[in-house]
Design an enzyme around this catalytic site. Structure first.
Site, mmCIF file in Angstrom:
data_model
loop_
_atom_site.group_PDB
_atom_site.id
_atom_site.type_symbol
_atom_site.label_atom_id
_atom_site.label_comp_id
_atom_site.label_asym_id
_atom_site.label_seq_id
_atom_site.Cartn_x
_atom_site.Cartn_y
_atom_site.Cartn_z
ATOM 1 N N HIS A 59 0.831 -1.211 0.000
ATOM 2 C CA HIS A 59 0.000 0.000 0.000
ATOM 3 C C HIS A 59 0.866 1.261 0.000
ATOM 4 O O HIS A 59 0.590 2.213 0.733
ATOM 5 C CB HIS A 59 -0.944 -0.009 1.211
ATOM 6 C CG HIS A 59 -1.986 -1.080 1.158
ATOM 7 N ND1 HIS A 59 -3.130 -0.977 0.412
ATOM 8 C CD2 HIS A 59 -2.035 -2.302 1.751
ATOM 9 C CE1 HIS A 59 -3.862 -2.080 0.546
ATOM 10 N NE2 HIS A 59 -3.209 -2.908 1.353
ATOM 11 N N ASP A 63 -0.178 -5.680 5.582
ATOM 12 C CA ASP A 63 -1.216 -6.499 4.940
ATOM 13 C C ASP A 63 -1.128 -6.372 3.426
ATOM 14 O O ASP A 63 -0.605 -5.405 2.887
ATOM 15 C CB ASP A 63 -2.608 -6.069 5.410
ATOM 16 C CG ASP A 63 -2.960 -4.662 4.945
ATOM 17 O OD1 ASP A 63 -2.077 -3.787 5.055
ATOM 18 O OD2 ASP A 63 -4.090 -4.439 4.489
ATOM 19 N N GLU A 64 -1.665 -7.376 2.746
ATOM 20 C CA GLU A 64 -1.844 -7.378 1.289
ATOM 21 C C GLU A 64 -0.566 -6.946 0.549
ATOM 22 O O GLU A 64 -0.586 -6.050 -0.287
ATOM 23 C CB GLU A 64 -3.017 -6.472 0.899
ATOM 24 C CG GLU A 64 -4.351 -6.947 1.458
ATOM 25 C CD GLU A 64 -5.508 -6.061 1.054
ATOM 26 O OE1 GLU A 64 -6.608 -6.600 0.837
ATOM 27 O OE2 GLU A 64 -5.330 -4.835 0.964
ATOM 28 N N VAL A 65 0.527 -7.603 0.861
ATOM 29 C CA VAL A 65 1.805 -7.281 0.218
ATOM 30 C C VAL A 65 1.890 -8.053 -1.103
ATOM 31 O O VAL A 65 1.880 -9.293 -1.096
ATOM 32 C CB VAL A 65 2.989 -7.650 1.133
ATOM 33 C CG1 VAL A 65 4.315 -7.353 0.422
ATOM 34 C CG2 VAL A 65 2.894 -6.878 2.448
ATOM 35 N N PRO A 66 1.987 -7.356 -2.252
ATOM 36 C CA PRO A 66 2.091 -8.052 -3.558
ATOM 37 C C PRO A 66 3.520 -8.570 -3.771
ATOM 38 O O PRO A 66 4.309 -8.008 -4.542
ATOM 39 C CB PRO A 66 1.711 -6.959 -4.557
ATOM 40 C CG PRO A 66 2.102 -5.685 -3.891
ATOM 41 C CD PRO A 66 1.905 -5.898 -2.419
#
Length: 849
Positions: free
Chosen positions: A469, A530-533
């Site tokens: 993010h 969170d939500e680490v690509p």
């Protein structure tokens, strides 16, 4: 035969006691009593004769008794002295009261069955002699039932007062507000309806309607709460005040001013309800009760004492004590708290107990509340990155949090969309990363928000989400983020998370968070995670190679020269790492760096991470890291606790997920401790209601947030067994009206309703129900004063004109002007004066129209 009669009598006494058969039941019971009494008296006479005959045997000693037993055996009789083959008589039993164990709240079984023969030395009859034993069946039939055992007295007199008051009726509405009609507004599946008990036809005619609001009821419900509807106090608006008795500070001094205004100016009014005019309604006219002596002769309440047992602490914390005791009785009117934060919660509760009657006077019931929160972390998350939220709107959020006893403002400040934090160390981050250069939060803005929250007992926890993010971070510092690849081809413009393979990345983050920690005094910060690509890392060979060197200890040629030589000699080959291992390395090193720069802080720093970072990686815990669960249920909670984390829960409180109809019941029913599902509640710190702002901005944030977040607030504060929707709904209606009355633009909550309140409606200021006053850009208009001023001006002008014409001055002036060259200029001047007077009179007429 006797046993059959007794059983029949018991059944008859229970069955024949309905309202319709009660007179007939009394006649039947009377006949049964007379018949049983005759039978019982004859049996008692025989029993007394038998006892008098055996008295001589009881008078002998043990030896004589043994002789008699021996003779009985010789004569062929049994041990009881009866002939052989004869059954002995059954023992008589009597109901004996049990004493309650001291110090217990639970009541044991009230009676103990004891053999009559074992009750030696006790009075078996109704008189002082040793008459016949009492028959419990006869006592039951004669309505001589034993009185229930009184509760054990506590050493704390306040607890005794509370227990005594709790035995009084605790209705949602005072009894005088209710009729006995069958019409009810009840919860049914997923909505509130007006329903009638007429089968399928009643279902077809069901009408959506919010429940009638309670009056003077607190939200969230205190842990222990009791009130006396038959005793009220009249709050004197002119002289009422709070008196601080011992420890004082700016927090409590400003609070008593704030809450006094809430009480005097913003108290909720007892609502008229048009359903009181409906046939078969259960709602009465509220005006009726204010004509009773309970309200007309109510004593005045002029002050409430505030007692704080410990000196004030400047900032709230996770370990703060928010407990308080509130007492409003003739003998005592006070709020007692261990810390100033408990006093704030007690003031909020007291302000909610006060309401305005239909006679326009303020009232409060006799009340005792012994209260403390169930969880220490009760938060609201606001996302200011996807839509920039103005500071005044954040203030409104904090006001709403105070009214609902929420104590953590989770500030999700940055994200992929924007970087509104104005860093003085790295000004290019917001200059290029914010939506607009003016849409930023300066150091002064942040200090104002932190101070505003502090005075209300609210912690401010910032979230700067890393390593994911962070797309907007790259606008100001392109070297921070990872360049993604599609197979072996670079993707222009598509960048991923923060690059974890460079030492420069960690140096930047270290300095940025040094600045952040100076602005936010709370011990905790939220580091996201969170939500680490991670696929972007995998596709970039340079990142993976450099990351492998870092993970294996290659931090630089000079500082690692000894290890490099050793590796060369031993033919050591580097082990490649995967993206998860690289993520783990980044998170551990980043947290250690932030810990290092926080050494100047007395309280140090602790971290909150989203569940991915805490459950999908092997991150080492630093200073008791907290895991926040936003996906999943009890299973994930147990997993995080087993890893050693303390946990927060948010999965069921995503308020940006909207649906038709009332949805607060879902938030109200969600329990972050998952009772009965194996979650260790001692490791659950609480939870947060999250409002992500993809589709939320300044115009609808407050309406989207409140009062839906109030449902989560009561779940996090009140006791576990407080979960009745039909009981909560009227109190939530009142809370909605109260928030509107205090100037917050909150949404509807349970269906069609109305509230008497202040606020703006259609460009007008709503002041008194049914009356609009026009809002002017240059200030408010006082109709009476302005009208009188114009009248006085007109009179003065008329008197001056009369005096001028009386002196013939106008004729002389006219002759002089006629013979003057500049007559045109003079006449123009007079014309301008006339036009200005017309304009002024037109404005005046418009202002009073």
């Amino acid at each position: 035969m006797r046993l059959t009669v007794i059983v029949v009598s018991l059944i008859a006494s229970q069955v024949l006691t309905t309202d319709a058969l009660r007179p007939r039941a009394r006649v039947i019971r009377k006949d049964i009593v007379s018949n049983l009494r005759q039978h019982h008296n004859s049996s008692a006479t025989a029993s007394n004769n038998l006892q008098s005959g055996s008295g001589k045997v009881q008078a002998h000693g043990e030896d004589q008794l043994g002789v008699l037993r021996g003779k009985a055996l010789q004569n062929g009789t049994g041990k009881s002295g009866l002939p052989a083959g004869t059954r002995p008589k059954k023992k008589k039993y009597k109901m004996k009261k049990m004493k309650q164990r001291p110090g217990t709240d639970t009541k044991p079984s009230q009676y103990l069955v004891t053999p009559v023969d074992s009750m030696k030395g006790q009075n078996r009859g109704g008189g002082s002699g040793g008459g016949r034993p009492r028959n419990p069946v006869m006592d039951f039939l004669e309505n001589k039932r034993p009185k229930p055992i009184a509760e054990a007295k506590s050493k704390d007199s306040l607890t005794n007062d509370f227990n005594e008051m709790k035995r009084l009726p605790q209705n949602d509405h005072p009894a005088s507000d209710q009729k006995n009609g069958d019409m009810r507004v009840k919860w049914d599946r997923d909505m509130f309806f007006i329903r009638w008990a007429y089968g399928s036809l009643g279902d077809q005619l069901a009408i959506r309607r919010a429940p009638h609001a309670s009056i003077g009821a607190p939200w969230p419900l205190p842990r222990r709460y009791a009130r006396n509807e038959k005793k009220v106090f009249k709050v004197d608006e002119g002289s009422f005040k709070f008196v601080i008795k011992n420890h004082s500070c700016d927090t409590i001094e400003l609070a008593i001013e704030r809450f006094r205004n809430h009480i005097v100016e913003d108290a909720v009014e007892d609502l008229y309800d048009n359903l009181q005019n409906a046939e078969n309604t259960n709602i009465n006219d509220p005006q009726i009760k204010y004509e009773s002596d309970v309200y007309k002769q109510a004593p005045e309440l002029k002050e409430v004492e505030i007692i704080i047992n410990r000196p004030c602490v400047k900032y709230p914390s996770l370990d703060m004590d928010e407990s308080y005791r509130l007492v409003i009785k003739d003998s005592s009117k006070r709020i007692v708290a261990n810390e100033v934060w408990g006093a704030l919660r007690g003031l909020e509760t007291f302000s909610q107990l006060v309401w305005r009657g239909t006679d326009r006077k303020l009232y409060v019931m006799e009340t005792i509340a012994l209260d403390k929160p169930r969880f220490p972390h009760r938060g609201v998350l606001i996302d200011t990155a996807r839509h920039f939220i103005f500071k005044d709107v954040i203030y409104d959020v904090l006001r709403g949090m105070e009214q609902n006893k929420l104590n953590v403002f989770h500030w999700h400040m940055t994200d992929d969309q924007s970087f509104p934090f104005q860093s003085e160390t790295f000004p290019e981050m917001s200059a290029k990363g914010a939506y607009h250069p003016s849409y930023t939060y300066t150091h002064e803005d942040i200090a104002d928000i932190v101070e505003f929250a502090r005075l209300r007992g609210i912690r401010v926890i910032p979230e700067f989400d890393v390593p994911g993010h962070t797309y907007a971070w790259g606008h100001g510092r392109p070297e921070l983020v990872t360049k993604c690849y599609n197979d072996e081809d670079p993707t222009y413009g598509m960048v991923g998370p923060i690059d974890p393979s460079k030492d420069a990345t960690y140096a930047f983050l270290k300095e940025l968070f040094r600045e952040i920690l100076d602005l936010f005094p709370d011990q905790y910060i939220h580091a996201g995670g969170d939500e680490v690509p991670s696929d972007c890392w995998k596709a970039n060979d340079e990142v993976m190679k450099s990351g492998t060197k870092l993970v294996n200890g290659e931090k630089g040629l000079l500082e690692n020269l000894e290890k490099k030589i050793k590796n060369t000699v031993t033919k050591f080959r580097e082990q490649s790492v995967d993206a998860i291992r690289l993520w783990e390395y980044f998170q551990n090193r980043f947290m250690q760096d932030v810990k290092q720069v926080s050494r100047s802080r007395v309280q140090g720093v602790k971290f909150i991470l989203w569940q991915e970072a805490s459950t999908k990686t092997g991150i080492k815990m630093v200073n008791d890291t907290v895991a926040q669960i936003w996906l999943g249920d009890a299973l994930l909670m147990r997993e995080a606790i087993q890893r050693g984390y303390r946990v927060l829960y948010s999965a069921c409180w995503y308020l940006d997920m909207v649906s038709f109809g009332p949805d607060w019941y879902k938030y109200y029913s969600c329990d972050p401790a998952f009772p009965g599902q194996g979650v260790d509640e001692t490791r659950v710190l609480g939870g947060e209601a999250c409002l992500w702002s993809e589709y939320v901005d300044n115009e609808n944030l407050m309406a989207r947030l409140w009062p839906r977040a109030s449902a989560a607030a009561e779940r996090l504060w009140s006791a576990r067994d407080v979960k009745d929707l039909d009981e909560a709904a009227p109190r939530l209606q009142e809370q909605r009206c109260r928030m509107l009355s205090r100037g917050l633009s909150v949404d509807t909550i349970s269906g069609p309703d109305y509230c008497l309140r202040k606020g703006r409606v259609g460009g007008h200021d709503w002041t008194v129900p049914g009356v609009f006053s026009v809002r002017r850009p240059y200030g408010s208009v006082d109709m009476f004063k302005d009208s009188m001023l114009v009248i006085v001006q007109v009179i003065v002008v008329m008197l001056l004109l009369f005096a001028i014409f009386k002196s013939h001055l106008p004729f002389r002036v006219f002759e002089t002007v006629r013979h003057t060259r500049h007559s045109t200029i003079f006449l123009s001047f007079l014309g301008l004066i006339g036009i200005s007077m017309l304009i002024y009179s037109g404005l005046w007429a418009w202002s009073i129209s």
